[in-house]
Design a protein around this motif. Structure first.
Motif, PDB file in Angstrom:
ATOM      1  N   ARG A   1       0.830  -1.208   0.000  1.00 14.72           N
ATOM      2  CA  ARG A   1       0.000   0.000   0.000  1.00 14.72           C
ATOM      3  C   ARG A   1       0.863   1.257   0.000  1.00 14.72           C
ATOM      4  O   ARG A   1       1.969   1.244   0.516  1.00 14.72           O
ATOM      5  CB  ARG A   1      -0.859   0.044   1.251  1.00 14.72           C
ATOM      6  CG  ARG A   1      -1.894  -1.010   1.340  1.00 14.72           C
ATOM      7  CD  ARG A   1      -2.565  -0.894   2.681  1.00 14.72           C
ATOM      8  NE  ARG A   1      -3.833  -1.567   2.693  1.00 14.72           N
ATOM      9  CZ  ARG A   1      -4.706  -1.462   3.674  1.00 14.72           C
ATOM     10  NH1 ARG A   1      -4.439  -0.713   4.721  1.00 14.72           N
ATOM     11  NH2 ARG A   1      -5.836  -2.101   3.628  1.00 14.72           N
ATOM     12  N   PRO A   2       0.319   2.359  -0.528  1.00 15.93           N
ATOM     13  CA  PRO A   2       1.008   3.644  -0.376  1.00 15.93           C
ATOM     14  C   PRO A   2       1.146   3.988   1.106  1.00 15.93           C
ATOM     15  O   PRO A   2       0.278   3.655   1.916  1.00 15.93           O
ATOM     16  CB  PRO A   2       0.090   4.636  -1.087  1.00 15.93           C
ATOM     17  CG  PRO A   2      -0.696   3.803  -2.050  1.00 15.93           C
ATOM     18  CD  PRO A   2      -0.875   2.474  -1.366  1.00 15.93           C
ATOM     19  N   ILE A   3       2.235   4.650   1.462  1.00 18.70           N
ATOM     20  CA  ILE A   3       2.530   4.984   2.853  1.00 18.70           C
ATOM     21  C   ILE A   3       2.363   6.485   3.062  1.00 18.70           C
ATOM     22  O   ILE A   3       2.899   7.280   2.292  1.00 18.70           O
ATOM     23  CB  ILE A   3       3.968   4.579   3.224  1.00 18.70           C
ATOM     24  CG1 ILE A   3       4.198   3.096   2.953  1.00 18.70           C
ATOM     25  CG2 ILE A   3       4.265   4.920   4.686  1.00 18.70           C
ATOM     26  CD1 ILE A   3       5.664   2.694   3.025  1.00 18.70           C
TER      27      ILE A   3
ATOM     28  N   ARG B   1     -13.197   8.035   4.052  1.00 17.05           N
ATOM     29  CA  ARG B   1     -13.113   6.582   4.255  1.00 17.05           C
ATOM     30  C   ARG B   1     -11.961   5.946   3.482  1.00 17.05           C
ATOM     31  O   ARG B   1     -11.507   4.863   3.830  1.00 17.05           O
ATOM     32  CB  ARG B   1     -14.414   5.917   3.866  1.00 17.05           C
ATOM     33  CG  ARG B   1     -15.535   6.243   4.804  1.00 17.05           C
ATOM     34  CD  ARG B   1     -16.765   5.487   4.439  1.00 17.05           C
ATOM     35  NE  ARG B   1     -17.834   5.818   5.371  1.00 17.05           N
ATOM     36  CZ  ARG B   1     -18.958   5.164   5.430  1.00 17.05           C
ATOM     37  NH1 ARG B   1     -19.172   4.148   4.628  1.00 17.05           N
ATOM     38  NH2 ARG B   1     -19.881   5.520   6.294  1.00 17.05           N
ATOM     39  N   ASP B   2     -11.525   6.590   2.429  1.00 18.59           N
ATOM     40  CA  ASP B   2     -10.408   6.048   1.639  1.00 18.59           C
ATOM     41  C   ASP B   2      -9.091   6.050   2.409  1.00 18.59           C
ATOM     42  O   ASP B   2      -8.127   5.414   1.987  1.00 18.59           O
ATOM     43  CB  ASP B   2     -10.230   6.829   0.332  1.00 18.59           C
ATOM     44  CG  ASP B   2     -11.343   6.542  -0.667  1.00 18.59           C
ATOM     45  OD1 ASP B   2     -11.947   5.446  -0.583  1.00 18.59           O
ATOM     46  OD2 ASP B   2     -11.611   7.397  -1.532  1.00 18.59           O
ATOM     47  N   ALA B   3      -9.036   6.738   3.538  1.00 17.14           N
ATOM     48  CA  ALA B   3      -7.799   6.786   4.334  1.00 17.14           C
ATOM     49  C   ALA B   3      -7.379   5.399   4.783  1.00 17.14           C
ATOM     50  O   ALA B   3      -6.189   5.116   4.923  1.00 17.14           O
ATOM     51  CB  ALA B   3      -7.992   7.697   5.552  1.00 17.14           C
ATOM     52  N   LYS B   4      -8.324   4.499   4.966  1.00 16.36           N
ATOM     53  CA  LYS B   4      -8.003   3.143   5.415  1.00 16.36           C
ATOM     54  C   LYS B   4      -7.358   2.305   4.306  1.00 16.36           C
ATOM     55  O   LYS B   4      -6.852   1.227   4.572  1.00 16.36           O
ATOM     56  CB  LYS B   4      -9.248   2.459   5.941  1.00 16.36           C
ATOM     57  CG  LYS B   4      -9.754   3.129   7.204  1.00 16.36           C
ATOM     58  CD  LYS B   4     -10.889   2.385   7.821  1.00 16.36           C
ATOM     59  CE  LYS B   4     -11.429   3.184   8.967  1.00 16.36           C
ATOM     60  NZ  LYS B   4     -11.170   2.627  10.241  1.00 16.36           N
ATOM     61  N   ARG B   5      -7.351   2.793   3.093  1.00 18.27           N
ATOM     62  CA  ARG B   5      -6.719   2.074   1.985  1.00 18.27           C
ATOM     63  C   ARG B   5      -5.209   2.355   1.924  1.00 18.27           C
ATOM     64  O   ARG B   5      -4.512   1.774   1.115  1.00 18.27           O
ATOM     65  CB  ARG B   5      -7.352   2.477   0.669  1.00 18.27           C
ATOM     66  CG  ARG B   5      -8.810   2.156   0.589  1.00 18.27           C
ATOM     67  CD  ARG B   5      -9.401   2.716  -0.687  1.00 18.27           C
ATOM     68  NE  ARG B   5     -10.839   2.730  -0.603  1.00 18.27           N
ATOM     69  CZ  ARG B   5     -11.612   1.746  -0.997  1.00 18.27           C
ATOM     70  NH1 ARG B   5     -11.087   0.663  -1.499  1.00 18.27           N
ATOM     71  NH2 ARG B   5     -12.911   1.841  -0.891  1.00 18.27           N
ATOM     72  N   LEU B   6      -4.754   3.263   2.773  1.00 18.97           N
ATOM     73  CA  LEU B   6      -3.340   3.633   2.818  1.00 18.97           C
ATOM     74  C   LEU B   6      -2.746   3.166   4.139  1.00 18.97           C
ATOM     75  O   LEU B   6      -3.460   2.914   5.109  1.00 18.97           O
ATOM     76  CB  LEU B   6      -3.198   5.148   2.684  1.00 18.97           C
ATOM     77  CG  LEU B   6      -3.889   5.791   1.472  1.00 18.97           C
ATOM     78  CD1 LEU B   6      -3.815   7.301   1.558  1.00 18.97           C
ATOM     79  CD2 LEU B   6      -3.274   5.297   0.185  1.00 18.97           C
ATOM     80  N   THR B   7      -1.438   3.081   4.203  1.00 22.15           N
ATOM     81  CA  THR B   7      -0.745   2.724   5.434  1.00 22.15           C
ATOM     82  C   THR B   7      -0.225   4.013   6.068  1.00 22.15           C
ATOM     83  O   THR B   7       0.433   4.808   5.394  1.00 22.15           O
ATOM     84  CB  THR B   7       0.431   1.765   5.142  1.00 22.15           C
ATOM     85  OG1 THR B   7      -0.087   0.608   4.484  1.00 22.15           O
ATOM     86  CG2 THR B   7       1.113   1.353   6.421  1.00 22.15           C
ATOM     87  N   TRP B   8      -0.504   4.203   7.349  1.00 23.32           N
ATOM     88  CA  TRP B   8      -0.161   5.438   8.048  1.00 23.32           C
ATOM     89  C   TRP B   8       0.958   5.174   9.051  1.00 23.32           C
ATOM     90  O   TRP B   8       0.895   4.219   9.821  1.00 23.32           O
ATOM     91  CB  TRP B   8      -1.386   5.995   8.763  1.00 23.32           C
ATOM     92  CG  TRP B   8      -2.443   6.444   7.801  1.00 23.32           C
ATOM     93  CD1 TRP B   8      -3.269   5.649   7.068  1.00 23.32           C
ATOM     94  CD2 TRP B   8      -2.757   7.780   7.428  1.00 23.32           C
ATOM     95  NE1 TRP B   8      -4.087   6.414   6.268  1.00 23.32           N
ATOM     96  CE2 TRP B   8      -3.796   7.727   6.470  1.00 23.32           C
ATOM     97  CE3 TRP B   8      -2.272   9.020   7.818  1.00 23.32           C
ATOM     98  CZ2 TRP B   8      -4.342   8.859   5.903  1.00 23.32           C
ATOM     99  CZ3 TRP B   8      -2.829  10.161   7.252  1.00 23.32           C
ATOM    100  CH2 TRP B   8      -3.852  10.080   6.302  1.00 23.32           C
TER     101      TRP B   8
ATOM    102  N   LYS C   1      -6.160  11.312  -2.888  1.00 23.59           N
ATOM    103  CA  LYS C   1      -7.530  10.757  -2.911  1.00 23.59           C
ATOM    104  C   LYS C   1      -7.707   9.882  -4.153  1.00 23.59           C
ATOM    105  O   LYS C   1      -8.241   8.772  -4.078  1.00 23.59           O
ATOM    106  CB  LYS C   1      -8.555  11.897  -2.897  1.00 23.59           C
ATOM    107  CG  LYS C   1      -9.981  11.474  -3.072  1.00 23.59           C
ATOM    108  CD  LYS C   1     -10.601  11.125  -1.776  1.00 23.59           C
ATOM    109  CE  LYS C   1     -12.109  10.916  -1.973  1.00 23.59           C
ATOM    110  NZ  LYS C   1     -12.701  10.257  -0.851  1.00 23.59           N
ATOM    111  N   THR C   2      -7.224  10.355  -5.296  1.00 20.93           N
ATOM    112  CA  THR C   2      -7.289   9.580  -6.528  1.00 20.93           C
ATOM    113  C   THR C   2      -6.482   8.289  -6.395  1.00 20.93           C
ATOM    114  O   THR C   2      -6.918   7.218  -6.797  1.00 20.93           O
ATOM    115  CB  THR C   2      -6.763  10.413  -7.714  1.00 20.93           C
ATOM    116  OG1 THR C   2      -7.535  11.606  -7.808  1.00 20.93           O
ATOM    117  CG2 THR C   2      -6.841   9.634  -9.009  1.00 20.93           C
ATOM    118  N   LEU C   3      -5.295   8.399  -5.797  1.00 28.71           N
ATOM    119  CA  LEU C   3      -4.438   7.244  -5.577  1.00 28.71           C
ATOM    120  C   LEU C   3      -5.120   6.218  -4.666  1.00 28.71           C
ATOM    121  O   LEU C   3      -5.105   5.017  -4.940  1.00 28.71           O
ATOM    122  CB  LEU C   3      -3.124   7.716  -4.960  1.00 28.71           C
ATOM    123  CG  LEU C   3      -2.067   6.678  -4.655  1.00 28.71           C
ATOM    124  CD1 LEU C   3      -1.458   6.155  -5.950  1.00 28.71           C
ATOM    125  CD2 LEU C   3      -0.985   7.287  -3.801  1.00 28.71           C
TER     126      LEU C   3
END
Length: 141
Positions: free
Chosen positions: A64-66, A85-92, A134-136
């Motif tokens: 995932r993107p970081i 909600r798309d924030a959960k698709r990324l690694t923080w 957001k697009t990513l």
């Protein structure tokens, strides 16, 4: 730990102060509004407003993107808000909780700890446009 929660704690203290003033002061309506305002700020600037952070090593082991961030950063909060909600698709990765994450940011940001920094597909983006991220994130469905 104190550094991560310091801003949120200060906002919470202000909210409690204004709540007490609302109960005892001359202008209760104004103080109630200020108490609510600072209470909301305390929530927004707390680490809990962001998805669960992992270590830099865990983040790099995935595909995932970081997103490197830190509590209290208004640009990080703006990115988090735009992502929804798309924030959960990324690694923080919280750079204040993980020194290796801070080192990763310094490596791509000319020695500075500028956040948010996003690494996706081998490309580092320092303080990127939230719409681009957001697009990513949306493309990861």
């Amino acid at each position: 730990m104190t550094r991560r929660w310091g801003i949120a704690a200060a906002m919470l203290v202000a909210a409690v102060l204004f709540a007490v003033l609302a109960a005892t002061g001359d202008t209760p309506a104004v103080n109630v509004v200020l108490a609510v305002f600072f209470g909301v700020l305390a929530l927004l600037f707390s680490p809990r407003a962001f998805p669960r952070s992992v270590t830099d090593a865990e983040a790099r082991s995935g595909d995932r993107p970081i997103v490197y961030w830190r509590p209290g950063c208004p640009y990080c909060l703006r990115l988090r808000t735009v992502l929804g909600r798309d924030a959960k698709r990324l690694t923080w990765v919280d750079i204040w909780a993980d020194p290796a994450g801070a080192a990763s940011v310094r490596a791509v940001a000319d020695g500075n700890e500028t956040v948010p920094t996003v690494i996706a597909h081998g490309e580092a983006m320092v303080n990127p446009d939230p719409a681009r991220i957001k697009t990513l994130a949306s493309a990861r469905r």
